[in-house]
Design a protein around this motif. Sequence first.
Motif: not given
Length: 64
Positions: A21-34
């Motif tokens: 959750i914390a790592t995903i939260g660092t992206s502005a958009f879900i499509s930008e999640v690494n």
Amino acid sequence: MKKWIKCAGIRAIKTIAQSAIATIGTSAFISEVNWKIVVSASLLAGILSLLTSIAGLPELDKEN
């Protein structure tokens, strides 16, 4: 031993979820999640949680 495995496993799963959750939260958009970073960071957090649990689990100390 079974109780320790259960308690440590639950704690590790919670830690993995929190890390994801914390790592995903660092992206502005879900499509930008690494997703590779999310998975690797989360698995590392889970492993560290299990290793930390070797030192002791408060859940088990309360029962004794």
